[in-house]
Design an enzyme around this catalytic site. Structure first.
Site, mmCIF file in Angstrom:
data_model
loop_
_atom_site.group_PDB
_atom_site.id
_atom_site.type_symbol
_atom_site.label_atom_id
_atom_site.label_comp_id
_atom_site.label_asym_id
_atom_site.label_seq_id
_atom_site.Cartn_x
_atom_site.Cartn_y
_atom_site.Cartn_z
ATOM 1 C CB SER A 299 15.302 3.102 7.871
ATOM 2 O OG SER A 299 15.131 4.435 7.619
ATOM 3 C CG HIS B 202 22.625 -1.242 21.364
ATOM 4 N ND1 HIS B 202 22.859 -2.274 22.251
ATOM 5 C CD2 HIS B 202 22.575 -1.814 20.127
ATOM 6 C CE1 HIS B 202 22.949 -3.419 21.579
ATOM 7 N NE2 HIS B 202 22.785 -3.159 20.287
ATOM 8 C CG ASP C 45 27.585 -0.816 13.905
ATOM 9 O OD1 ASP C 45 27.718 -0.382 15.064
ATOM 10 O OD2 ASP C 45 28.127 -1.867 13.506
#
Length: 287
Positions: free
Chosen positions: A252, A147, A90
């Protein structure tokens, strides 16, 4: 003037000391503190707890447990486009595009060395010269696990010590070679699209970076260290597309690299585009 003072402060602040202190605060188990701080953070950044596997803010043992929270199994469905390369996290696209003359675009007037990003080993960097990159910034409100964009077998991991400049638009536009200067963990995989690198870049108050195979990545003396996973008697580490790769304990950026003529970035994506883990990042280039 405010931006200039901010940049000056970035060079003067004790990056690693501040990050260690932030790590101590984030691991504090005192209920009165961790509950109050977690509630404040969730409200301040409008964190969507409805998608969290554990919705009760007070159930987390410390702030870091909340920050690296797992999501419900159906919260991030994987794109089903044939051959899809998935968004690893995300966040928002900082930049994406070709790696030209060994350089990766950072912001207007700035680029950085792909060789230096990957730790300085020419043999490791060579397959990515002339390839493609995507830089994804994770903001405080985002889900902070990273991921696999594509199924792959882990070949090598490189810990690269460095500074811990803050990562945001202001520093991207004003700190030369930002992502090749900050502390980072380089993960190299063999995939059906050839070599793939996923680089987890630290930042100010990023207390630590973890991977699912090595746990907390903090070598002694903070020296550059390479870990090989494709030799010796150890079993190969294979991760499926969409599987968790690692996580940030505060902050980050994740940078994904592919070799030449392997992937084409999704037409809907550009600098500033929002990303969600599992959505379409790229499609394969047809041979």
């Amino acid at each position: 003037m405010k931006s200039r003072l901010f940049i000056i402060s970035q060079y003067l602040l004790p990056h690693h000391l501040l990050s260690r202190l932030a790590g101590c605060v984030a691991e504090c188990r005192a209920r009165w503190f961790k509950n109050a701080f977690t509630a404040w953070f969730a409200k301040r950044y409008q964190v969507n707890m409805n998608e969290a596997l554990v919705e009760d803010l007070t159930a987390y043992e410390h702030f870091n447990a909340f920050f690296t929270r797992a999501l419900k199994p159906d919260a991030r469905p994987l794109d089903e486009t044939p051959g899809a390369i998935l968004c690893p996290a995300d966040g928002a696209v900082s930049q994406l595009g070709p790696i030209e003359h060994g350089r990766i675009f950072q912001a207007k007037g700035h680029s950085f060395s792909a060789l230096e990003l990957l730790g300085g080993d020419p043999a490791l960097a060579a397959p990515f010269m002339g390839g493609e990159f995507a830089t994804i910034y994770l903001s405080p409100k985002d889900y902070h696990r990273v991921h696999m964009p594509l199924a792959g077998t882990l070949r090598e991991m490189v810990y690269v010590p460095g500074r811990l400049f803050s990562v945001n638009q202001t520093t991207a536009e004003n700190v030369p070679e930002l992502f090749a200067r900050n502390e980072r963990v380089v993960c190299l995989f063999d995939t059906e699209r050839g070599p793939m690198a996923v680089v987890l870049v630290g930042a100010m108050i990023v207390a630590s970076i973890e991977t699912v195979w090595a746990g907390l990545v903090t070598p002694p003396k903070r020296e550059l260290k390479t870990f090989r996973y494709d030799e010796g008697s150890r079993a190969p580490i294979h991760l499926e597309k969409g599987a968790e790769l690692g996580r940030f304990k505060l902050g980050s950026t994740a940078i994904v690299l592919f070799g030449p003529e392997q992937v084409k970035w999704a037409e809907t994506l550009g600098a500033g585009s929002a990303t969600r883990m599992g959505e379409l990042l790229a499609v394969p280039v047809q041979a």
